[in-house]
Design a protein around this motif. Structure first.
Motif, mmCIF file in Angstrom:
data_model
loop_
_atom_site.group_PDB
_atom_site.id
_atom_site.type_symbol
_atom_site.label_atom_id
_atom_site.label_comp_id
_atom_site.label_asym_id
_atom_site.label_seq_id
_atom_site.Cartn_x
_atom_site.Cartn_y
_atom_site.Cartn_z
ATOM 1 N N GLU A 1 0.136 -11.344 -7.973
ATOM 2 C CA GLU A 1 -0.088 -11.248 -6.528
ATOM 3 C C GLU A 1 1.153 -11.759 -5.799
ATOM 4 O O GLU A 1 1.889 -12.600 -6.319
ATOM 5 C CB GLU A 1 -1.312 -12.057 -6.116
ATOM 6 C CG GLU A 1 -2.614 -11.552 -6.724
ATOM 7 C CD GLU A 1 -3.805 -12.472 -6.439
ATOM 8 O OE1 GLU A 1 -4.942 -11.977 -6.503
ATOM 9 O OE2 GLU A 1 -3.588 -13.666 -6.174
ATOM 10 N N GLY B 1 -0.848 -6.861 -5.194
ATOM 11 C CA GLY B 1 -2.007 -7.344 -4.468
ATOM 12 C C GLY B 1 -1.707 -8.566 -3.621
ATOM 13 O O GLY B 1 -0.783 -9.342 -3.902
ATOM 14 N N ILE C 1 -4.720 -1.761 4.634
ATOM 15 C CA ILE C 1 -5.379 -2.466 3.536
ATOM 16 C C ILE C 1 -6.741 -2.986 4.019
ATOM 17 O O ILE C 1 -6.832 -3.600 5.084
ATOM 18 C CB ILE C 1 -4.518 -3.652 3.046
ATOM 19 C CG1 ILE C 1 -3.185 -3.136 2.499
ATOM 20 C CG2 ILE C 1 -5.262 -4.448 1.964
ATOM 21 C CD1 ILE C 1 -2.247 -4.224 2.072
ATOM 22 N N SER D 1 -5.744 -13.690 -3.696
ATOM 23 C CA SER D 1 -7.196 -13.814 -3.594
ATOM 24 C C SER D 1 -7.624 -15.263 -3.396
ATOM 25 O O SER D 1 -8.764 -15.530 -3.022
ATOM 26 C CB SER D 1 -7.846 -13.245 -4.858
ATOM 27 O OG SER D 1 -7.278 -13.840 -6.016
ATOM 28 N N SER E 1 0.870 -1.177 0.000
ATOM 29 C CA SER E 1 0.000 0.000 0.000
ATOM 30 C C SER E 1 0.911 1.231 0.000
ATOM 31 O O SER E 1 2.136 1.105 0.026
ATOM 32 C CB SER E 1 -0.930 0.021 1.224
ATOM 33 O OG SER E 1 -0.252 0.481 2.378
#
Length: 258
Positions: free
Chosen positions: A221, A142, A257, A145, A61
């Motif tokens: 990611e 990222g 985040i 996920s 971030s």
């Protein structure tokens, strides 16, 4: 200490440091890797300990970096975890050159996973003094996920030694490894834990000292945090990474985040 780990501890090497002697260091290119292209890994940072490269890390971030717990802490003679002062650390971002370019930001806060130890839960997040200014060369990556599949091509990057005990590259290196199942990881190095990501490679390939804390990438990611090698750099044993998927909730709880 978990009894099942006792036989292997003597053969496992943390990947921190490139010759420093400060507390928390061991006396940290990707082995068999190649030079990264400009802005190929804009999330990759060089973590500086007292001004010198010691570990890698990932921008997650504008204010936070993800790295390995052992890069910023150590266990004292009583077995108590000691987190080094944030003032010792700075971050170079936006450059493949560990000596020059990009920006340098001071670290002002360090959070280490409360269950770190025994090469497990080797995760930390660092807050920088001023936010990263995003550009083509500075970008966040990222969080995963979904869980990392077995037998996938995983890209790793860092400034670790070229060979076991060898030279340290000036420019960022990368290579491709293969993710193993928990069963295969257990069979090969007795580390078949859900929060460990084992990455297999041929001889004279893989990570080495100085790559600690650096990212393993899959589908854009960050799926792993470089932690240890088994039996030395460049063997045919898989390398050990913290499996980021297992720590997403922890990372979100300790950063900005959402």
């Amino acid at each position: 200490m978990n009894d099942r780990l006792l036989p292997v501890i003597g053969y496992i090497l943390l990947l921190v440091s490139v010759g420093q002697t400060a507390p928390g260091s061991l006396n940290g290119r990707i082995v068999g890797g190649e030079d990264a292209a400009k802005a190929q890994f804009p999330h990759q940072i060089s973590l500086r300990n007292a001004g010198s490269h010691s570990c890698g890390g990932s921008i997650i971030s504008r204010n936070w970096v993800l790295t390995a717990a052992h890069c910023v802490s150590y266990f004292d003679d009583d077995g108590e975890l000691v987190i080094n002062p944030a003032s010792r650390y700075s971050i170079r971002a936006g450059s493949n050159d560990r000596f020059d370019g990009g920006v340098l930001l001071q670290v002002v806060e360090i959070v280490v996973h409360e269950k770190y130890g025994n090469f497990l839960n080797d995760v930390a997040v660092l807050r920088v003094e001023s936010p990263f200014i995003y550009s083509a060369s500075i970008q966040p990556i990222g969080l995963p996920s979904k869980n990392t599949p077995d037998n996938a091509d995983i890209i790793v990057s860092g400034w670790g030694r070229l060979t076991h005990g060898g030279d340290i590259p000036r420019y960022l290196q990368w290579t491709t490894l293969t993710s193993l199942s928990l069963q295969e990881c257990e069979s090969r190095i007795k580390y078949g834990y859900p929060n460990i990501l084992c990455l297999l490679h041929e001889a004279d390939n893989g990570v080495c000292n100085g790559d600690s804390g650096g990212p393993a990438h899959y589908n854009n990611e960050v799926v792993g945090i470089a932690g240890f090698v088994y039996g030395g750099c460049g063997t045919t044993n898989p390398d050990g990474y913290a499996r980021v998927y297992e720590f997403v909730d922890w990372i979100k709880a300790h950063t900005d985040i959402k």
